[in-house]
Design an enzyme around this catalytic site. Structure first.
Site, PDB file in Angstrom:
ATOM      1  N   GLU A 123      95.807  32.308  50.516  1.00  0.00           N
ATOM      2  CA  GLU A 123      94.795  32.288  51.580  1.00  0.00           C
ATOM      3  C   GLU A 123      95.381  31.677  52.848  1.00  0.00           C
ATOM      4  OE1 GLU A 123      91.006  30.642  50.491  1.00  0.00           O
ATOM      5  OE2 GLU A 123      90.244  30.743  52.555  1.00  0.00           O
ATOM      6  N   LYS A 177      89.506  30.044  38.352  1.00  0.00           N
ATOM      7  CA  LYS A 177      90.467  29.860  39.441  1.00  0.00           C
ATOM      8  C   LYS A 177      90.484  28.389  39.834  1.00  0.00           C
ATOM      9  CE  LYS A 177      89.585  31.224  43.854  1.00  0.00           C
ATOM     10  NZ  LYS A 177      89.656  29.918  44.542  1.00  0.00           N
ATOM     11  N   GLU A 236      92.546  25.545  42.652  1.00  0.00           N
ATOM     12  CA  GLU A 236      93.384  25.424  43.851  1.00  0.00           C
ATOM     13  C   GLU A 236      94.525  24.451  43.588  1.00  0.00           C
ATOM     14  OE1 GLU A 236      90.976  24.419  47.270  1.00  0.00           O
ATOM     15  OE2 GLU A 236      89.652  26.146  46.977  1.00  0.00           O
ATOM     16  N   ASP A 269      83.611  29.311  45.127  1.00  0.00           N
ATOM     17  CA  ASP A 269      82.846  28.134  45.548  1.00  0.00           C
ATOM     18  C   ASP A 269      82.484  28.253  47.031  1.00  0.00           C
ATOM     19  OD1 ASP A 269      85.328  27.610  46.631  1.00  0.00           O
ATOM     20  OD2 ASP A 269      85.464  25.551  45.879  1.00  0.00           O
ATOM     21  N   SER A 270      82.921  29.357  47.688  1.00  0.00           N
ATOM     22  CA  SER A 270      82.391  29.706  49.011  1.00  0.00           C
ATOM     23  C   SER A 270      80.873  29.847  48.923  1.00  0.00           C
ATOM     24  CB  SER A 270      83.022  31.005  49.517  1.00  0.00           C
ATOM     25  OG  SER A 270      82.964  32.005  48.521  1.00  0.00           O
TER      26      SER A 270
HETATM   27  O1  KIV Z   1      85.573  30.552  47.144  1.00  0.00           O
HETATM   28  C1  KIV Z   1      86.029  31.662  47.441  1.00  0.00           C
HETATM   29  O2  KIV Z   1      85.286  32.595  47.807  1.00  0.00           O
HETATM   30  C2  KIV Z   1      87.453  31.851  47.346  1.00  0.00           C
HETATM   31  C3  KIV Z   1      88.037  33.109  47.891  1.00  0.00           C
HETATM   32  C4  KIV Z   1      87.880  33.170  49.349  1.00  0.00           C
HETATM   33  C5  KIV Z   1      89.443  33.307  47.477  1.00  0.00           C
HETATM   34  O3  KIV Z   1      88.133  31.009  46.864  1.00  0.00           O
END
Ligand code: KIV
Length: 273
Positions: free
Chosen positions: A190, A121, A123, A52-53
């Site tokens: 992280e 994924k 969090e 989500d980056s």
């Molecule tokens: O959103 C993302 O790119 C991430 C990674 C940095 C682990 O969660």
């Protein structure tokens, strides 16, 4: 079916998980579009993470909190079309798994069905166990994510290294153990001190994937734009930049614009009859 034995086989969740402790670090890179996925595949990464980056490095948001399911799916589908061998992990955006297990399963299933994701994924630690169990119950493998979890930026008051003191480090370890017991196949660590990441890596039976978490993790992940230098401005301290794509792009566009302005582009050869 006649699988081509000359091609490396596709990475699977069990194969990824089995790399724990083998001394062969797992390589995970973010991808947000077909071109990025093709480059990472050709370079031989083990897994593509549609992070989500996306919101910050592609969509121009100030944090990941603005990213929606529709935006994530749009990009995950593009990555899914280009994926060949690497494991495909889709990041569940903020509020896509916070409103209850049923909602989380419904959203995660869209990544599997519409983008071909192998896993999602999420969090968080102990507070996510119910959701992890529901996702696994639906047959969707889950990667955990602890430490400087960007979806908690408002709570943290900024992007600060987490688990610096003994109590916070202990809480992080307990979270990682709870996730592993619930059945996640891997945990991203992280923005935590290396010694904390090393302790978690020693204590849990699934691979830890570090970002800004030192060398002891079972693998590493980076945001592709950071390692490629695809955006102007500084990158976090833990990033090593292997290219300056932004400068190359500016230079190429400047040369093209100059050629257009002085009439040298297009030439007759660069035109149709
Ligand atoms: O959103 C993302 O790119 C991430 C990674 C940095 C682990 O969660």
């Amino acid at each position: 079916m006649n699988p081509d034995k000359t091609q490396p086989s596709r990475m699977t969740v069990p194969a990824f998980r089995a790399r724990k402790g083998r001394g062969e670090p797992l390589v995970v890179l973010t991808a947000y579009d077909a071109g990025g996925a093709m480059a990472a595949e050709e370079a031989g990464v083990d897994a593509l993470l549609v992070g989500d980056s996306l919101g910050m490095v592609v969509l121009g948001y100030e944090s990941t909190l603005r990213v929606t399911m529709d935006e994530m799916l749009h990009h995950a589908r593009a990555v899914g079309r280009a994926r060949r061998r690497a494991l495909l992990i889709a990041d569940m955006p903020w509020l896509s798994y916070h409103l209850g297990p049923a909602d989380a399963v419904r959203n995660a299933a869209r990544f599997v069905r519409e983008a071909g994701a192998d896993a999602v994924k999420i969090e968080g630690g102990a507070e996510r166990i119910e959701v992890v169990r529901a996702l696994l119950g639906a047959g969707i493998p889950v990667m955990g994510h602890l430490g400087l979890t960007p979806q908690s930026v408002l709570h943290f008051g900024g992007y600060r290294v987490q688990a610096r003191d003994a109590a916070a480090a202990e809480a992080l370890l307990e979270g990682a153990k709870a996730l592993a017991s619930a059945g996640v196949f891997s945990v991203v660590l992280e923005g935590v001190p290396s010694r904390v990441a090393a302790g978690v890596t020693r204590e849990i039976p699934v691979p830890t994937i570090g970002i800004g978490a030192g060398r002891a993790c079972d693998g590493q992940v980076l945001v592709a734009h950071d390692l490629l230098g695809a955006l102007p401005g500084p990158v976090p301290k833990f990033v090593r930049r292997y290219a300056d794509i932004h400068a190359s792009q500016v230079e190429a566009i400047r040369r093209w614009a100059s050629d257009v302005r002085d009439g040298s582009f297009p030439s007759d050869e660069e035109s149709y009859e």
